[in-house]
Design an enzyme around this catalytic site. Structure first.
Site, PDB file in Angstrom:
ATOM      1  N   ARG A   7       0.850  -1.237   0.093  1.00  0.00           N
ATOM      2  CA  ARG A   7      -0.058  -0.101   0.055  1.00  0.00           C
ATOM      3  C   ARG A   7       0.848   1.062   0.028  1.00  0.00           C
ATOM      4  O   ARG A   7       1.857   1.579   0.918  1.00  0.00           O
ATOM      5  CB  ARG A   7      -0.879   0.007   1.207  1.00  0.00           C
ATOM      6  CG  ARG A   7      -1.774   1.275   1.268  1.00  0.00           C
ATOM      7  CD  ARG A   7      -2.589   1.072   2.700  1.00  0.00           C
ATOM      8  NE  ARG A   7      -3.291   2.628   2.778  1.00  0.00           N
ATOM      9  CZ  ARG A   7      -4.617   2.828   2.502  1.00  0.00           C
ATOM     10  NH1 ARG A   7      -5.188   1.959   1.772  1.00  0.00           N
ATOM     11  NH2 ARG A   7      -5.203   3.929   2.718  1.00  0.00           N
TER      12      ARG A   7
ATOM     13  N   HIS B 175      -7.243   1.102  -6.747  1.00  0.00           N
ATOM     14  CA  HIS B 175      -7.580   0.504  -5.525  1.00  0.00           C
ATOM     15  C   HIS B 175      -8.349  -0.655  -5.731  1.00  0.00           C
ATOM     16  O   HIS B 175      -9.465  -0.699  -5.258  1.00  0.00           O
ATOM     17  CB  HIS B 175      -8.533   1.553  -4.801  1.00  0.00           C
ATOM     18  CG  HIS B 175      -8.467   1.316  -3.192  1.00  0.00           C
ATOM     19  ND1 HIS B 175      -7.697   0.174  -2.655  1.00  0.00           N
ATOM     20  CD2 HIS B 175      -8.670   2.311  -2.258  1.00  0.00           C
ATOM     21  CE1 HIS B 175      -7.902   0.367  -1.176  1.00  0.00           C
ATOM     22  NE2 HIS B 175      -8.650   1.392  -0.951  1.00  0.00           N
TER      23      HIS B 175
ATOM     24  N   GLN C  37     -10.424  -2.639  -2.844  1.00  0.00           N
ATOM     25  CA  GLN C  37     -11.595  -1.973  -2.366  1.00  0.00           C
ATOM     26  C   GLN C  37     -12.742  -2.322  -3.378  1.00  0.00           C
ATOM     27  O   GLN C  37     -13.906  -2.451  -2.874  1.00  0.00           O
ATOM     28  CB  GLN C  37     -11.416  -0.537  -2.430  1.00  0.00           C
ATOM     29  CG  GLN C  37     -12.643   0.304  -1.977  1.00  0.00           C
ATOM     30  CD  GLN C  37     -12.807   0.370  -0.567  1.00  0.00           C
ATOM     31  OE1 GLN C  37     -12.003   0.484   0.259  1.00  0.00           O
ATOM     32  NE2 GLN C  37     -13.957   0.036  -0.204  1.00  0.00           N
TER      33      GLN C  37
ATOM     34  N   ASP D  56     -15.634  10.131  -2.008  1.00  0.00           N
ATOM     35  CA  ASP D  56     -14.504   9.797  -1.214  1.00  0.00           C
ATOM     36  C   ASP D  56     -14.073  11.056  -0.814  1.00  0.00           C
ATOM     37  O   ASP D  56     -14.519  12.107  -1.109  1.00  0.00           O
ATOM     38  CB  ASP D  56     -13.442   9.059  -2.150  1.00  0.00           C
ATOM     39  CG  ASP D  56     -12.186   8.741  -1.532  1.00  0.00           C
ATOM     40  OD1 ASP D  56     -12.070   8.484  -0.245  1.00  0.00           O
ATOM     41  OD2 ASP D  56     -11.394   8.305  -2.168  1.00  0.00           O
TER      42      ASP D  56
ATOM     43  N   CYS E  53     -15.770   4.801   1.154  1.00  0.00           N
ATOM     44  CA  CYS E  53     -14.664   3.705   1.287  1.00  0.00           C
ATOM     45  C   CYS E  53     -14.041   4.186   2.737  1.00  0.00           C
ATOM     46  O   CYS E  53     -13.248   3.282   3.159  1.00  0.00           O
ATOM     47  CB  CYS E  53     -13.546   3.703   0.272  1.00  0.00           C
ATOM     48  SG  CYS E  53     -12.844   5.362  -0.116  1.00  0.00           S
TER      49      CYS E  53
ATOM     50  N   ARG F 222     -14.098  -5.518   3.339  1.00  0.00           N
ATOM     51  CA  ARG F 222     -12.605  -5.544   3.014  1.00  0.00           C
ATOM     52  C   ARG F 222     -11.992  -6.903   3.317  1.00  0.00           C
ATOM     53  O   ARG F 222     -11.265  -7.255   2.664  1.00  0.00           O
ATOM     54  CB  ARG F 222     -11.967  -4.236   3.478  1.00  0.00           C
ATOM     55  CG  ARG F 222     -12.285  -2.912   3.014  1.00  0.00           C
ATOM     56  CD  ARG F 222     -12.025  -2.716   1.630  1.00  0.00           C
ATOM     57  NE  ARG F 222     -10.867  -2.927   1.125  1.00  0.00           N
ATOM     58  CZ  ARG F 222      -9.684  -2.269   1.456  1.00  0.00           C
ATOM     59  NH1 ARG F 222      -9.582  -1.235   2.065  1.00  0.00           N
ATOM     60  NH2 ARG F 222      -8.501  -2.568   1.284  1.00  0.00           N
TER      61      ARG F 222
END
Length: 326
Positions: free
Chosen positions: A105, A132, A135, A225, A266, A311
């Site tokens: 990440r 991503h 996700q 987001d 998210c 997740r």
């Protein structure tokens, strides 16, 4: 040639392959809820590289790995020399000789691709500035749980249309055949390269890019987001002024004309003053809510936190699919 054991970006996979991961995620969730042991990868070792901090991604990979019976080692940005004293390529070879899989990440998509190329083990993209993908499996899993199917759905993303979330939603929706609308100011719309990729992998979705908030009409889900991504250097006041008309609030929801619409995020979300950053923003700009109002956040919090939990289940499916081949 794409290493299908790794999970680096959505366009490496077909609609059938992504749907398989979504369905497998739902199966793993069922095992977890029934407390049925599923240590299918017992004895394997995985490394988690985090150049960017995270609550959900770190927790999801850690618990998912442990549930599968693996040993999990966390490597924070201050604990390794990735790209500093040691090249990404050399680090990949070292870690690949010791671990059975690597999560990354961070910032550059190039770095996660390099790790996959030279480590010799599956690598999973926990987030880069471009994509991503983990996700996405959680998000479309949540949509399938809520609506029972992805067929015929229409979704909208509103806000900063150039970030990794908008990129991934646009491309993944195209691959899965889910109609998607990206709604953002013209200066913050997806780059042409991303739009071209979405069209190139489209399986029948209607893809729309616009700056008109009225384009939420008829959608089944609205997504947003944060307005400034981690590590991004921008004039925050200018970004707020630009995106405030794109806030998810009751007026925007009314524009959908759909009383069954849901909202997803998210996380983390700036919807109240219960964080240091939230209070700093309020002191500087007089705003207690940014991309989503607290009223809307609380109304759809069950779905938003279901999405967050997913997740873990989706990452479990991704790692299992990669490592069961070994």
């Amino acid at each position: 040639m794409v290493n299908k054991a790794s999970f680096l970006k959505e366009i490496d996979f077909s609609k059938a392959e992504l749907m398989e991961l979504i369905d497998l995620s739902i199966q793993f969730k069922g095992l977890k809820e029934k407390r049925i042991s599923h240590k299918y990868l017992e004895g394997l070792n995985i490394a988690l590289i985090f150049e960017k901090a995270s609550t959900r991604t770190r927790s999801a990979f850690t618990v998912a790995g442990q549930d599968l019976g693996m040993n999990v080692t966390y490597l924070g940005s201050g604990e390794i020399q990735l790209g500093k004293k040691e090249s990404v390529e050399d680090t990949a070879k070292v870690l690949g000789s010791m671990f059975d899989g690597i999560e990354y990440r961070g910032f550059k998509q190039e770095d996660v691709e390099t790790l996959s190329k030279y480590s010799g083990v599956p690598v999973w993209n926990g987030l880069t500035d471009t994509w991503h993908p983990t996700q996405m499996i959680a998000d479309f899993m949540t949509l399938k749980e809520h609506f029972g199917t992805l067929e015929g759905l229409s979704i909208a993303y509103i806000g900063d249309g150039r970030n990794n979330m908008a990129n991934s939603l646009l491309v993944t929706s195209a691959i899965l055949g889910v109609n998607v609308t990206i709604i953002s100011p013209k200066t913050l719309q997806p780059e042409q390269e991303i739009i071209d990729l979405a069209h190139a992998h489209n399986t029948g979705a209607i893809l729309t890019i616009t700056d008109d908030v009225n384009a939420v009409a008829g959608v089944d889900m609205i997504y947003t987001d944060v307005w400034v991504s981690m590590g991004e250097e921008v004039d925050f006041k200018e970004r707020i002024d630009l995106l405030l008309p794109y806030q998810i609030n009751s007026d925007l929801l009314a524009k959908t004309g759909n009383d069954q619409v849901i909202v997803m995020h998210c996380l983390p979300a700036f919807h109240d003053l219960n964080t240091e950053i939230g209070r700093d923003i309020y002191e500087q700009y007089g705003l207690s809510e940014l991309e989503i109002t607290d009223e809307v956040f609380q109304k759809y919090s069950t779905t938003i936190f279901q999405e967050a939990e997913n997740r873990m289940h989706s990452i479990k499916a991704i790692m299992y699919r990669s490592l069961k081949r070994l």
